[in-house]
Enzyme design. Sequence first.
Site, short mmCIF file in Angstrom:
data_model
loop_
_atom_site.label_atom_id
_atom_site.label_comp_id
_atom_site.label_asym_id
_atom_site.label_seq_id
_atom_site.Cartn_x
_atom_site.Cartn_y
_atom_site.Cartn_z
N GLU A 1 23.28 21.51 3.04
CA GLU A 1 24.25 22.15 3.94
C GLU A 1 23.69 23.39 4.63
O GLU A 1 24.00 23.64 5.79
CB GLU A 1 25.52 22.50 3.18
CG GLU A 1 26.31 21.32 2.66
CD GLU A 1 26.90 20.46 3.76
OE1 GLU A 1 26.79 20.82 4.94
OE2 GLU A 1 27.48 19.41 3.42
N HIS B 1 26.92 19.84 13.67
CA HIS B 1 26.67 19.97 12.23
C HIS B 1 26.42 18.61 11.60
O HIS B 1 25.43 18.42 10.88
CB HIS B 1 27.85 20.66 11.55
CG HIS B 1 27.64 20.85 10.07
ND1 HIS B 1 26.99 21.95 9.55
CD2 HIS B 1 27.96 20.07 9.01
CE1 HIS B 1 26.92 21.84 8.23
NE2 HIS B 1 27.50 20.70 7.88
N GLU B 2 27.31 17.66 11.86
CA GLU B 2 27.16 16.35 11.22
C GLU B 2 25.93 15.62 11.74
O GLU B 2 25.25 14.91 10.98
CB GLU B 2 28.42 15.51 11.41
CG GLU B 2 29.71 16.16 10.92
CD GLU B 2 29.63 16.68 9.48
OE1 GLU B 2 28.81 16.17 8.70
OE2 GLU B 2 30.39 17.60 9.16
N TYR C 1 26.55 26.67 2.42
CA TYR C 1 26.48 26.71 3.88
C TYR C 1 25.85 28.00 4.41
O TYR C 1 25.11 27.97 5.40
CB TYR C 1 27.88 26.56 4.47
CG TYR C 1 28.47 25.19 4.31
CD1 TYR C 1 28.45 24.26 5.34
CD2 TYR C 1 29.07 24.81 3.11
CE1 TYR C 1 29.01 22.99 5.19
CE2 TYR C 1 29.62 23.54 2.95
CZ TYR C 1 29.58 22.64 3.98
OH TYR C 1 30.12 21.39 3.83
N HIS D 1 22.82 16.71 10.07
CA HIS D 1 22.62 16.08 8.76
C HIS D 1 21.74 14.83 8.87
O HIS D 1 21.27 14.32 7.84
CB HIS D 1 23.96 15.68 8.16
CG HIS D 1 24.61 16.77 7.35
ND1 HIS D 1 24.01 17.35 6.26
CD2 HIS D 1 25.83 17.36 7.47
CE1 HIS D 1 24.82 18.25 5.74
NE2 HIS D 1 25.92 18.28 6.46
#
Length: 620
Positions: free
Chosen positions: A385, A362-363, A448, A366
Amino acid sequence: MKTKLLLSFLLLFHSILFAQRAGYWQQAVDYKMDIDVDETSYQYQGKMALKYTNNSNQALKKVYFHLYFNAFQPGSMMDYRLANIADPDSRMTTNIGTAANPKFQSRIATLTPEQIGYQHIHSLTMNGQPTSFQVDGTILEVTLPTEIQSGETATFDMSWEAQIPEQIRRSGRNSKEGVALSMTQWYPKMAHFDEFGWHLDEYVAREFIAPFGNFDVTLNLHKDYVVGSSGVLQNPSEVKGYDKKAKIISANGKATWHFKAENIHDFAWAADPKFVVDSTKSKGGVTVYTVYLPANKQVKENWKIAQELAAEFFDFCTERFGPYPWPTYTIVQGGDGGMEYGTATLITGNREIKSLVGVIFHEAAHSWYQHLFGINETVDEWFDEGFTSYVEELAFQSLFEKRGQLDTNPVINAYRSYYKLALSGKEEPMSLLADYYNTNYAYSQAAYNKGQVLAQQLGYIIGQQNLDKTFLKFYELWKFKHPTANDFKRVAEEVSGINLKWYFNLFINTTRTIDYAIEKVDDNEITLVNKSNLAMPIDLLVEYEDGSTELFYIPLREMRGEKPVESFAIYDGVQRTVLEDWFWTKPSYTLQTNKRPVKVQLDPSLRLADIESEDNSWVK
């Protein structure tokens, strides 16, 4: 049909002309910082030389900086937000009531002067001349001695001192997992100025926007510490952890760490004496570092597995969403969950393997949605997100679960969470500024999950292959810029030739829902009904008595175009029939078949976000 083709051509021509905003500009920053850390008092002294280039079409009389550490003080806006929101972040509150009747107290409210965070500005000049400045919460307002003219670059020299807060929210000291220093939102950061003006959001625990620039950062701290950071370490042979043959150079017991990074818009680091460093390289040449606490054998095994999967992740995303443009990515244990920064992330690390891989994916995702595109997370939180979560889920299924191409919706769990939100009575429009949701629940589900739904459902509207092309075209046009959601919409229109104004407007700016039903099947006649106030195109799969199947495609009039044939296994060998478009002003639609149906299914790919699915199928 000729009229539709002409309209599609005109739309395509218009989109090509305006895929990028006319007269687009963006500001630029170059930071050079020298930081001296006292790890015993959790304070540091900072010096900064900042070159700020005004590429706007107007002169600037003032500039602004963010002082995020100031939020960690009793009486701050973050403090009051925690005390008054219905469902505050449990990491930052204490329940002083009961389980049946909870009453939450902000932990910030009880911080002592030795525990709070702060950034105190000692001096600030522009081009050698003193400025006039004042602090207002987490914003530093600077009145300039002379205006910064359009096209001019000004140099700001600043000295300041800071105290690292005891309360962890992304930043802070002595995390629950034992990390000494989590240094995020740690320096006075130039606020973002663009066509919409200055973005001066008070820090109440949500996210950010900032101009792109280069960073040259020198950190001086105890020689026993190991640092994980944004950027590329310039002197690995002089510090602990990165070079087995390193000879640590220290003065007064301190080592100097020197990092550089180009074209990023935030810089983060973390430090601890017990950190270990490992690295691997993706096939595409990205060096992936892991910097973490080796708490036990299982933790070390999990981080090793996650590191190799992270390298594969960058290759996966390069193919699907555009090349990762920086040489390194560093995954550092720290903070209180997971948060993305320029070429680095801080995450909590004592996780089981599935959770660890998930948060890293997930990070790291980004790096595209938000960092590579500089999305305004305070305005378009779902774009940040939601699209990141979409990338994460596709990569997780492909790399971790080793699943192939799915016939049905790969982000179906996000749809289910969105349905709960839509039926909860707590939903608010996704266009709401991120800080202003009434509940954290509504924010997180919209940002999200509904954000993922918007992306996946867009593929339902324009076709999955067109969606894949849109992501790559968007990368080509908007990398290292600050696009809006409308810019993504325009690229999708360019790629597909389909008008999408109605979809983006209604799905983002309202809480209207989608609800279609098969009203009746009478011999060779099928009647569909739109029970809601958000119209969509329809895929209708019909199975006949002789075992053959037919896919009826009903475009929406507002699309001014048609979705192409999609290559899903569920549609292999299925005849596709395109029907006349359906008006959003017309509640029902009747179609005729040449054979008698025995089974009828609305949206067999499960990408239409229909809140009530029980009436989406009919069986004789």
